[in-house]
Every structure is written in structure tokens, then in C-alpha cells.
Design a protein around this motif. Structure first.
Motif, PDB file in Angstrom:
ATOM      1  N   ILE A 119      -5.226  22.056  -7.532  1.00 17.69           N
ATOM      2  CA  ILE A 119      -6.375  23.009  -7.419  1.00 17.69           C
ATOM      3  C   ILE A 119      -5.634  24.026  -6.046  1.00 17.69           C
ATOM      4  CG2 ILE A 119      -8.478  23.402  -6.534  1.00 17.69           C
ATOM      5  CD1 ILE A 119      -9.321  20.785  -7.491  1.00 17.69           C
ATOM      6  N   GLY A 120      -5.901  25.270  -6.240  1.00 15.69           N
ATOM      7  CA  GLY A 120      -5.351  26.189  -5.226  1.00 15.69           C
ATOM      8  C   GLY A 120      -6.497  26.963  -4.828  1.00 15.69           C
ATOM      9  N   VAL A 121      -6.801  27.206  -3.585  1.00 17.22           N
ATOM     10  CA  VAL A 121      -7.832  27.877  -2.958  1.00 17.22           C
ATOM     11  C   VAL A 121      -7.269  29.141  -2.143  1.00 17.22           C
ATOM     12  CG1 VAL A 121      -9.896  27.910  -1.640  1.00 17.22           C
ATOM     13  CG2 VAL A 121      -9.405  26.064  -3.443  1.00 17.22           C
ATOM     14  N   LEU A 122      -7.863  30.300  -1.983  1.00 14.95           N
ATOM     15  CA  LEU A 122      -7.648  31.306  -0.907  1.00 14.95           C
ATOM     16  C   LEU A 122      -8.872  31.697  -0.399  1.00 14.95           C
ATOM     17  CD1 LEU A 122      -5.144  33.608  -2.639  1.00 14.95           C
ATOM     18  CD2 LEU A 122      -4.505  32.416  -1.029  1.00 14.95           C
ATOM     19  N   VAL A 123      -9.085  32.057   0.941  1.00 16.52           N
ATOM     20  CA  VAL A 123     -10.304  32.293   1.430  1.00 16.52           C
ATOM     21  C   VAL A 123      -9.719  33.526   2.312  1.00 16.52           C
ATOM     22  CG1 VAL A 123     -11.774  31.890   3.199  1.00 16.52           C
ATOM     23  CG2 VAL A 123     -11.279  30.078   1.553  1.00 16.52           C
ATOM     24  N   ALA A 182      -6.121  32.447  15.237  1.00 14.12           N
ATOM     25  CA  ALA A 182      -5.804  31.165  15.170  1.00 14.12           C
ATOM     26  C   ALA A 182      -7.154  30.203  14.823  1.00 14.12           C
ATOM     27  CB  ALA A 182      -5.382  30.571  16.632  1.00 14.12           C
ATOM     28  N   LYS A 183      -8.286  30.634  15.657  1.00 11.35           N
ATOM     29  CA  LYS A 183      -9.468  30.069  15.316  1.00 11.35           C
ATOM     30  C   LYS A 183     -10.319  30.547  14.199  1.00 11.35           C
ATOM     31  CE  LYS A 183     -10.723  29.524  20.179  1.00 11.35           C
ATOM     32  NZ  LYS A 183     -11.643  29.946  21.318  1.00 11.35           N
ATOM     33  N   LEU A 184      -9.955  31.766  13.438  1.00  8.04           N
ATOM     34  CA  LEU A 184     -10.419  32.300  12.343  1.00  8.04           C
ATOM     35  C   LEU A 184      -9.467  31.258  10.972  1.00  8.04           C
ATOM     36  CD1 LEU A 184     -12.121  34.496  11.440  1.00  8.04           C
ATOM     37  CD2 LEU A 184     -10.128  35.949  11.279  1.00  8.04           C
ATOM     38  N   ALA A 185      -8.443  31.188  11.311  1.00  5.02           N
ATOM     39  CA  ALA A 185      -7.604  30.282  10.414  1.00  5.02           C
ATOM     40  C   ALA A 185      -8.130  28.994  10.053  1.00  5.02           C
ATOM     41  CB  ALA A 185      -6.137  30.222  10.640  1.00  5.02           C
ATOM     42  N   ASP A 186      -8.428  28.339  11.536  1.00  9.73           N
ATOM     43  CA  ASP A 186      -9.311  26.944  11.276  1.00  9.73           C
ATOM     44  C   ASP A 186     -10.343  26.854  10.397  1.00  9.73           C
ATOM     45  OD1 ASP A 186      -7.152  25.889  12.906  1.00  9.73           O
ATOM     46  OD2 ASP A 186      -8.294  26.236  14.849  1.00  9.73           O
ATOM     47  N   LEU A 187     -11.161  28.209  10.721  1.00  5.10           N
ATOM     48  CA  LEU A 187     -12.547  28.249   9.929  1.00  5.10           C
ATOM     49  C   LEU A 187     -12.275  28.274   8.512  1.00  5.10           C
ATOM     50  CD1 LEU A 187     -15.518  28.645   9.829  1.00  5.10           C
ATOM     51  CD2 LEU A 187     -15.015  31.261  10.294  1.00  5.10           C
ATOM     52  N   GLY A 188     -11.203  29.323   8.318  1.00  2.00           N
ATOM     53  CA  GLY A 188     -10.785  29.498   6.864  1.00  2.00           C
ATOM     54  C   GLY A 188     -10.362  28.157   6.132  1.00  2.00           C
ATOM     55  N   LYS A 189      -9.454  27.477   6.834  1.00  4.39           N
ATOM     56  CA  LYS A 189      -9.200  26.216   6.286  1.00  4.39           C
ATOM     57  C   LYS A 189     -10.340  25.195   5.995  1.00  4.39           C
ATOM     58  CE  LYS A 189      -6.010  22.797   5.246  1.00  4.39           C
ATOM     59  NZ  LYS A 189      -5.091  22.394   6.252  1.00  4.39           N
ATOM     60  N   GLN A 190     -11.342  25.094   6.673  1.00  2.00           N
ATOM     61  CA  GLN A 190     -12.531  24.050   6.461  1.00  2.00           C
ATOM     62  C   GLN A 190     -13.181  24.923   5.420  1.00  2.00           C
ATOM     63  OE1 GLN A 190     -14.694  24.239  10.265  1.00  2.00           O
ATOM     64  NE2 GLN A 190     -14.019  22.003  10.850  1.00  2.00           N
ATOM     65  N   ILE A 191     -13.234  26.179   5.238  1.00  2.99           N
ATOM     66  CA  ILE A 191     -14.002  26.938   4.228  1.00  2.99           C
ATOM     67  C   ILE A 191     -13.347  26.763   2.740  1.00  2.99           C
ATOM     68  CG2 ILE A 191     -14.943  29.053   3.035  1.00  2.99           C
ATOM     69  CD1 ILE A 191     -15.607  29.836   5.914  1.00  2.99           C
ATOM     70  N   ALA A 192     -11.989  26.557   2.905  1.00  2.33           N
ATOM     71  CA  ALA A 192     -11.110  26.618   1.528  1.00  2.33           C
ATOM     72  C   ALA A 192     -11.252  25.122   0.989  1.00  2.33           C
ATOM     73  CB  ALA A 192      -9.680  26.736   2.081  1.00  2.33           C
ATOM     74  N   MET A 193     -11.272  24.106   1.963  1.00  4.37           N
ATOM     75  CA  MET A 193     -11.527  22.549   1.500  1.00  4.37           C
ATOM     76  C   MET A 193     -12.875  22.517   0.930  1.00  4.37           C
ATOM     77  SD  MET A 193      -9.660  20.688   4.713  1.00  4.37           S
ATOM     78  CE  MET A 193      -9.968  19.119   4.330  1.00  4.37           C
TER      79      MET A 193
END
Length: 306
Positions: free
Chosen positions: A166-170, A179-190
Motif C-alpha cells: 500500500i502506498g500513500v501520499l499526503v 518538520a512539524k508539517l511532515a510529522d502531521l502528514g505522516k500521521q494522516i498518511a498512516m
């Protein structure tokens, strides 16, 4: 020698190759049938054509990000064994990188040069089919980008970095802390990998799907025997629940199981230092929507032994 429809048909029957490939082979060999057969064999097209009808539902999903751009692509094979092959994995990685730099139109992608081979992507795919002996395909691809913000990747069941089932992009837009935006994006991607939303917002959701769901809900509500005004309220409540199941911004965030994703994004502005917009997402799951052939090995053996 003039290449006629009859010659193309004869070559197609001999080799099983596609009509346009047969026409090209005959043009390249001045209508010489045997030379055209050899031309197709040299290109790997005759062997590939014989495998083209076989179901290719295994393979890999590739994900790659470069700055504010990202791409995800599904490359299929017939068996998981081939998907574990280094050559196949390298092909999936290269195809995904080419989507990033050239766009997500798969048919246009096939005409692009495949690095280091002198072949196009389509010709390399055909070469791989002939070499490995399985049907393969570049099934679909998505490319996302933002002006200011981040595109965050996530791979579930990764077999190696950037490749998995499974591949996801946000895509998040914001002038805030990246950096904080990327952390949020990782959570949303999961969350997206787990919850499999069908659209970003209610406006993006296929309205045919909504109307079909509404029709079912109306019939269910009418079966209760309640008055029309009550039925209408019941249906609207159930439609809202349907949105909460399939629309990303309406879904309950998997991290806490209750806060809608849209509220999570809104609240992130304080931490990031600027408003945040969830611009887009992509989720590709290997083999999704492909009808796999079901075989009964015991029955096959029984049939062969009479």
C-alpha cells in the motif's frame, strides 16, 4: 511490398502479438512474414503477447517524494515470487521516479526513454515479460505537488524503502514549520492507509455513489413504517454517517478514534505556526479491484487423474 490487413491478421495469428505491433513489424521488414515473426521475437513482443491475457494482481506499489512533489505507482506481476525479484523491484522504483518527473499518464509514460537501455518504458516492460516469463503491467499512477508545504509518503508492508503493498501520499499546504508539517502528514498518511477513504471531501465524492447509498437508506427507512418527515431525518443522519465512513476529512482520526480529520488539520495550525490545508491525497493498494482467478488445486489434480 504493401502491408495489407490480411498480412497483419496472418502475423497476429502466428505470433499472438498486438495488431499495431504486427503492422509495425511488417513495415520494418517490407512485408516479409518470416522476417516479421523474427522481428517480433527479437523485441520480445510475441512472447509477451501470449502472456497478456493472464491475471497480474501481484507486484508492488512504489512511492517517491522530491521536495514538494510526490508520485505513487502500481506495477503488477502474476506472482509474489516475481515481486521479490531485485530486477522487478528496480523496475518498479524506476517507473515511480519517471512518474515523478514526467506525470501520471501511464500510456504517455510508456513512450518515455527507460534509463540506460536504449528502450522506451513500454519496450522495457515487454522485455521484462519475455525475460521473466510472467505477464506484467504498469497499472496506474498518481502525482501530487504543493506550492508551499510538504508532500509526505508512507508505505505499508514495505519490502524495501519506497516499495510495498500500500502506498500513500499526503499533500499539505502551509507556510509553517515544515518538520512539524511532515510529522502531521505522516500521521494522516498512516490513517489513510488504514481507513481507505474514497475522497478528500464530501464535494469530491462520486455523487452516483452517494445517490445509490441514499436510495438504499430511503428504502430501509420506509420499511420502518414511519412518516415521511421522520424518514427524511433518518436518511440525512445515515448519509452523514456514510460520509464519516468514506470521506477523509469527515473520518474519525485513527490516532484518537473520535476527532474528525478536518478538526485535526485545523488544530495543527497552532503547532505549525500557520494555517494548514490538506490539499490532496493518494492511496494505491496492490491488486485493488483486480478479479483474481480462484483455482482449486485438488480439483485440478482429480480432473487430470480421471
Amino acid at each position: 511490398m504493401a502491408v495489407t490487413a490480411a498480412l497483419v491478421k496472418e502475423l497476429r495469428e502466428k505470433t499472438g502479438a498486438g495488431m499495431m505491433d504486427c503492422k509495425k513489424a511488417l513495415n520494418e521488414t517490407d512485408g516479409d512474414m518470416e522476417a516479421a515473426v523474427d522481428w517480433l521475437r527479437t523485441k520480445g513482443l510475441a512472447a509477451a503477447a501470449k502472456k497478456s491475457g493472464r491475471v497480474a494482481a501481484e507486484g508492488l506499489v512504489g512511492v517517491v517524494v522530491d521536495g514538494t512533489k510526490g508520485a505513487v505507482a502500481e506495477v503488477n506481476a502474476e506472482t509474489d515470487f516475481v515481486a521479490r525479484n531485485d530486477g522487478f523491484q528496480a523496475f518498479a522504483e524506476t517507473v515511480t521516479a519517471l512518474v515523478l518527473s514526467n506525470g501520471a499518464n501511464v500510456e504517455a509514460l510508456k513512450d518515455i526513454a527507460y534509463p540506460g537501455t536504449g528502450r522506451t518504458v513500454g519496450e522495457q516492460l515487454t522485455h521484462n515479460i519475455a525475460t521473466i516469463g510472467e505477464n506484467m503491467s504498469i497499472r496506474r499512477a498518481v502525482a501530487l505537488s504543493v506550492g508551499d508545504g510538504v508532500v509526505v509518503p508512507y508505505v505499508h508492508n514495505a519490502v524495501r524503502p519506497g516499495l510495498g503493498k500500500i502506498g500513500v501520499l499526503v499533500a499539505l499546504e502551509s507556510t509553517g514549520d515544515k518538520a512539524k508539517l511532515a510529522d502531521l502528514g505522516k500521521q494522516i498518511a498512516m490513517h489513510i492507509a488504514a481507513a481507505a477513504p474514497q475522497s478528500l471531501s464530501t464535494d469530491d465524492l462520486d455523487q452516483t455513489l452517494v445517490e445509490r447509498e441514499r436510495s438504499v437508506l430511503v428504502e430501509q427507512a420506509r420499511a420502518s413504517g414511519k412518516p415521511d418527515n421522520i424518514i427524511e431525518k433518518m436518511v440525512e443522519g445515515r448519509v452523514r454517517k456514510f460520509y464519516q465512513e468514506v470521506v477523509l476529512l469527515e473520518q474519525a482520526f485513527v490516532i484518537d478514534g473520535e476527532t474528525p480529520v478536518k478538526k485535526v488539520v485545523e488544530a495543527a495550525a497552532k503547532d505549525v505556526g500557520a494555517p494548514v490545508t490538506l490539499k490532496a491525497f493518494a492511496r494505491l493498494q496492490l491488486g485493488e479491484g483486480i478479479e483474481k482467478e480462484q483455482t482449486d488445486f485438488a480439483a485440478e489434480v482429480a480432473a487430470l487423474t480421471g
